[in-house]
Enzyme design. Structure first.
Site, PDB file in Angstrom:
ATOM      1  N   ASP A 101       0.827  -1.203   0.000  1.00 38.65           N
ATOM      2  CA  ASP A 101       0.000   0.000   0.000  1.00 38.65           C
ATOM      3  C   ASP A 101       0.863   1.255   0.000  1.00 38.65           C
ATOM      4  OD1 ASP A 101      -2.138  -1.709   0.204  1.00 38.65           O
ATOM      5  OD2 ASP A 101      -2.317  -1.487   2.384  1.00 38.65           O
ATOM      6  N   LEU A 102       0.246   2.366  -0.325  1.00 41.67           N
ATOM      7  CA  LEU A 102       0.934   3.661  -0.387  1.00 41.67           C
ATOM      8  C   LEU A 102       1.686   3.969   0.900  1.00 41.67           C
ATOM      9  CD1 LEU A 102       1.335   6.412  -1.937  1.00 41.67           C
ATOM     10  CD2 LEU A 102      -0.728   7.190  -0.756  1.00 41.67           C
TER      11      LEU A 102
END
Length: 236
Positions: A101-102
């Site tokens: 994820d970011l």
């Protein structure tokens, strides 16, 4: 291999562009200027373009220490991709083996070997991944057995595969999972009423993110690391 194909495979330029630089006399074969694109090149030949030797780029197996704020895709309109951290020839051939994820940091594998990538990331091979998670609330001791038994995630039909939870501190734990469902680690903690505040992937299979690889840095996997991952990637 034809000379023009060799130039393509070494530099990433198109076949027509390769033919053009050959015709322009910018290519030498074993020290001699050549202008025939169909000339055959062997492994023992020395090919130079603009006086710089070029070589076929083989399969690449890379580990990268992903910082927060980067996405694991080749292009994103809103955020920088992990590939902006790299200085690699023909970088468009590379892809990440799965994604983080970011806001998740840690170990990312990158390759241009599609079959290898599939074996490492496919759910049917169950390659283990270990994450260090910091949570908003204390982690109860009962979570160890809950994760080992499997967690029913929201909007899922099947419980997760058995996972190993090692509680390190009041709000810190190591979690090893064998699959990669969407936001799985965060959703597992959410299912027991907690929230992941920070997440870092430390290990994939038998390969550990080394302490001396700083955020944003990358290196080639060693032969031993590749062997470890190949050994881990066995179908269930």
């Amino acid at each position: 291999m034809r000379l023009d194909k060799f130039i393509c495979e070494s530099t990433g330029i198109t076949r027509s562009q390769a033919g053009k630089v050959i015709r322009q006399g910018l290519v030498t074969l074993n020290g001699d200027k050549v202008k025939q694109a169909a000339l055959q090149v062997t492994a023992d030949d020395v090919v130079c373009l603009d006086d710089q030797q070029v070589n076929i780029i083989g399969k690449r197996y890379i580990m990268l220490h992903k910082p927060a704020g980067y996405v694991c895709s080749t292009d994103d309109p809103d955020h920088p991709t992990v590939f902006t951290l790299m200085d690699e020839p023909i970088i468009e051939r590379l892809h990440t083996v799965g994604r983080l994820d970011l806001d998740t940091t840690g170990l990312v594998l990158i390759t241009d070997d599609g079959q290898w990538s599939h074996r490492i990331s496919s759910p049917k091979y169950h390659v283990a991944k270990t994450y260090r998670a910091w949570t908003a609330d204390p982690i109860p001791a009962s979570a160890v057995q809950q994760f080992a038994d499997g967690i029913m995630l929201r909007n899922e039909k099947n419980i997760t595969l058995p996972a190993t939870l090692e509680i390190i501190g009041e709000c810190e734990a190591l979690l090893t999972i064998q699959e990669g469902r969407y936001h799985q680690v965060k959703r597992m903690f959410a299912a027991i009423g907690n929230k992941v505040a920070q997440l870092h992937r430390e290990k994939i299979g038998g390969v550990q993110l080394p302490d001396d690889l700083a955020e944003g840095e990358y290196r080639q996997l060693t032969e031993q690391e590749i062997k470890l991952l190949n050994k881990d990637a066995k179908p269930s």
